[in-house]
Write a protein that holds these residues in place. Structure first.
Motif, PDB file in Angstrom:
ATOM      1  N   ILE A 105       0.869  -1.156   0.049  1.00 15.08           N
ATOM      2  CA  ILE A 105       0.307  -0.014   0.111  1.00 15.08           C
ATOM      3  C   ILE A 105       0.952   1.211   0.090  1.00 15.08           C
ATOM      4  CG2 ILE A 105      -2.008   1.125   1.466  1.00 15.08           C
ATOM      5  CD1 ILE A 105      -2.815  -1.558   0.079  1.00 15.08           C
ATOM      6  N   ALA A 106       0.875   1.929  -1.052  1.00 10.08           N
ATOM      7  CA  ALA A 106       1.674   3.220  -1.112  1.00 10.08           C
ATOM      8  C   ALA A 106       0.993   4.416  -1.274  1.00 10.08           C
ATOM      9  CB  ALA A 106       2.388   3.048  -2.392  1.00 10.08           C
ATOM     10  N   LEU A 107       1.459   5.297  -0.644  1.00 10.79           N
ATOM     11  CA  LEU A 107       0.883   6.786  -0.635  1.00 10.79           C
ATOM     12  C   LEU A 107       1.861   8.081  -0.552  1.00 10.79           C
ATOM     13  CD1 LEU A 107       0.118   8.004   2.784  1.00 10.79           C
ATOM     14  CD2 LEU A 107      -0.320   5.614   2.691  1.00 10.79           C
ATOM     15  N   SER A 130      -4.747  -3.952   4.711  1.00 10.82           N
ATOM     16  CA  SER A 130      -4.832  -4.732   3.710  1.00 10.82           C
ATOM     17  C   SER A 130      -3.848  -5.200   2.899  1.00 10.82           C
ATOM     18  CB  SER A 130      -5.968  -4.249   2.723  1.00 10.82           C
ATOM     19  OG  SER A 130      -5.358  -3.244   1.884  1.00 10.82           O
ATOM     20  N   GLY A 131      -2.685  -4.581   3.206  1.00 11.76           N
ATOM     21  CA  GLY A 131      -1.311  -4.905   2.494  1.00 11.76           C
ATOM     22  C   GLY A 131      -0.360  -5.529   3.252  1.00 11.76           C
ATOM     23  N   ASP A 132       0.810  -6.194   2.765  1.00  9.46           N
ATOM     24  CA  ASP A 132       1.880  -6.735   3.601  1.00  9.46           C
ATOM     25  C   ASP A 132       2.960  -5.656   3.657  1.00  9.46           C
ATOM     26  OD1 ASP A 132       0.793  -9.691   3.006  1.00  9.46           O
ATOM     27  OD2 ASP A 132       1.212  -9.075   0.938  1.00  9.46           O
ATOM     28  N   ALA A 133       2.863  -4.567   3.434  1.00 15.94           N
ATOM     29  CA  ALA A 133       3.910  -3.716   3.468  1.00 15.94           C
ATOM     30  C   ALA A 133       3.151  -2.440   3.035  1.00 15.94           C
ATOM     31  CB  ALA A 133       4.898  -3.846   2.745  1.00 15.94           C
ATOM     32  N   ILE A 134       3.719  -1.117   3.749  1.00 14.65           N
ATOM     33  CA  ILE A 134       3.414   0.178   3.524  1.00 14.65           C
ATOM     34  C   ILE A 134       4.757   0.965   3.087  1.00 14.65           C
ATOM     35  CG2 ILE A 134       2.464   2.131   4.525  1.00 14.65           C
ATOM     36  CD1 ILE A 134       1.211   0.233   6.778  1.00 14.65           C
ATOM     37  N   MET A 135       4.441   1.927   2.113  1.00 13.52           N
ATOM     38  CA  MET A 135       5.236   2.903   1.606  1.00 13.52           C
ATOM     39  C   MET A 135       4.693   4.167   1.738  1.00 13.52           C
ATOM     40  SD  MET A 135       7.866   2.554  -1.537  1.00 13.52           S
ATOM     41  CE  MET A 135       8.243   0.953  -1.540  1.00 13.52           C
ATOM     42  N   ILE A 136       5.351   5.097   2.276  1.00 13.82           N
ATOM     43  CA  ILE A 136       4.801   6.364   2.322  1.00 13.82           C
ATOM     44  C   ILE A 136       5.908   7.510   1.661  1.00 13.82           C
ATOM     45  CG2 ILE A 136       3.902   8.417   3.860  1.00 13.82           C
ATOM     46  CD1 ILE A 136       2.997   6.102   5.937  1.00 13.82           C
ATOM     47  N   SER A 137       5.711   8.368   0.894  1.00 12.76           N
ATOM     48  CA  SER A 137       6.656   9.331   0.534  1.00 12.76           C
ATOM     49  C   SER A 137       6.130  10.581   1.277  1.00 12.76           C
ATOM     50  CB  SER A 137       6.855   9.529  -0.820  1.00 12.76           C
ATOM     51  OG  SER A 137       7.834  10.537  -1.188  1.00 12.76           O
ATOM     52  N   TYR A 138       6.811  11.532   2.145  1.00 11.96           N
ATOM     53  CA  TYR A 138       6.370  12.456   2.899  1.00 11.96           C
ATOM     54  C   TYR A 138       6.767  13.963   2.197  1.00 11.96           C
ATOM     55  CZ  TYR A 138       5.819   9.259   6.556  1.00 11.96           C
ATOM     56  OH  TYR A 138       4.969   8.143   7.442  1.00 11.96           O
ATOM     57  N   ALA A 139       5.808  14.778   1.833  1.00 12.70           N
ATOM     58  CA  ALA A 139       6.093  16.007   1.656  1.00 12.70           C
ATOM     59  C   ALA A 139       6.469  16.927   3.151  1.00 12.70           C
ATOM     60  CB  ALA A 139       4.911  16.415   1.096  1.00 12.70           C
ATOM     61  N   GLU A 140       7.072  17.637   2.938  1.00 17.77           N
ATOM     62  CA  GLU A 140       7.617  18.698   4.338  1.00 17.77           C
ATOM     63  C   GLU A 140       6.970  20.065   4.169  1.00 17.77           C
ATOM     64  OE1 GLU A 140      11.482  18.027   6.130  1.00 17.77           O
ATOM     65  OE2 GLU A 140      11.822  20.051   5.103  1.00 17.77           O
TER      66      GLU A 140
END
Length: 175
Positions: free
Chosen positions: A4-6, A68-78
């Protein structure tokens, strides 16, 4: 593995959404679902609103989506050295449903900005706090000077050294 990426921003032109989409698709053998936090927009959190509204369905839906996912990837705006207001608000509501927001998922945390700092302040904050919310951070990556280092036409990093570093970072999910 399902990722799950966001992007932790509500910007419709988010450079972090471009980065997380590219990065998640580098993970060998993974399927990727990129979600948009705008689909989970909630009123500004306060204890008074919580007393009135209870636990909003959208916060529960966000929690369920992360689960719902096996892993999470998040990219942060600052924004001013910290999280965007949109992400922080969604996170605050979700943490009221369950403090273990990340549900013991493996995580890769990313950040980028137009400047040379690469949003490292918010990335450090996110990386340090994720374990308190049941996140298993496997790696972090900051992309500085986004417009110099990311080919928007091709949808990928154009600097070989940075591209290799990102590839190695995201594939720590497979270890």
């Amino acid at each position: 593995m399902k990722i799950i990426a966001l992007a932790a921003t509500s910007s419709s032109k988010s450079i972090n959404k471009q980065l997380v989409t590219y990065a998640a698709n580098l993970v060998e053998g993974a399927t990727v679902e990129v979600i948009d936090i705008n689909d989970y927009e909630l009123p500004l959190f306060s204890e008074d609103r919580e007393a009135k509204l209870g636990k909003p369905e959208l916060a529960q839906a966000f929690f369920d989506k992360l689960g719902s996912g096996d892993a999470i990837m998040i990219s942060y705006a600052e924004h001013n050295g910290s999280y965007t207001a949109a992400f922080k608000n969604l996170f605050d509501w979700t943490s009221r449903i369950n403090m273990k927001v990340y549900q013991n998922k493996k995580m890769i945390l990313l950040a980028s900005s137009p400047g040379p700092g690469g949003a490292q302040s918010v990335l450090a904050s996110a990386s340090n706090s994720a374990p308190y919310f049941d996140g298993d951070v496997k790696g972090t990556f900051s992309l500085p000077s986004f417009y110099d280092n990311f080919d928007m036409q091709a949808g990928k990093i154009n600097d070989d050294e940075l591209a290799t570093a990102l590839y190695k970072t995201v594939n720590q999910l497979n270890q």
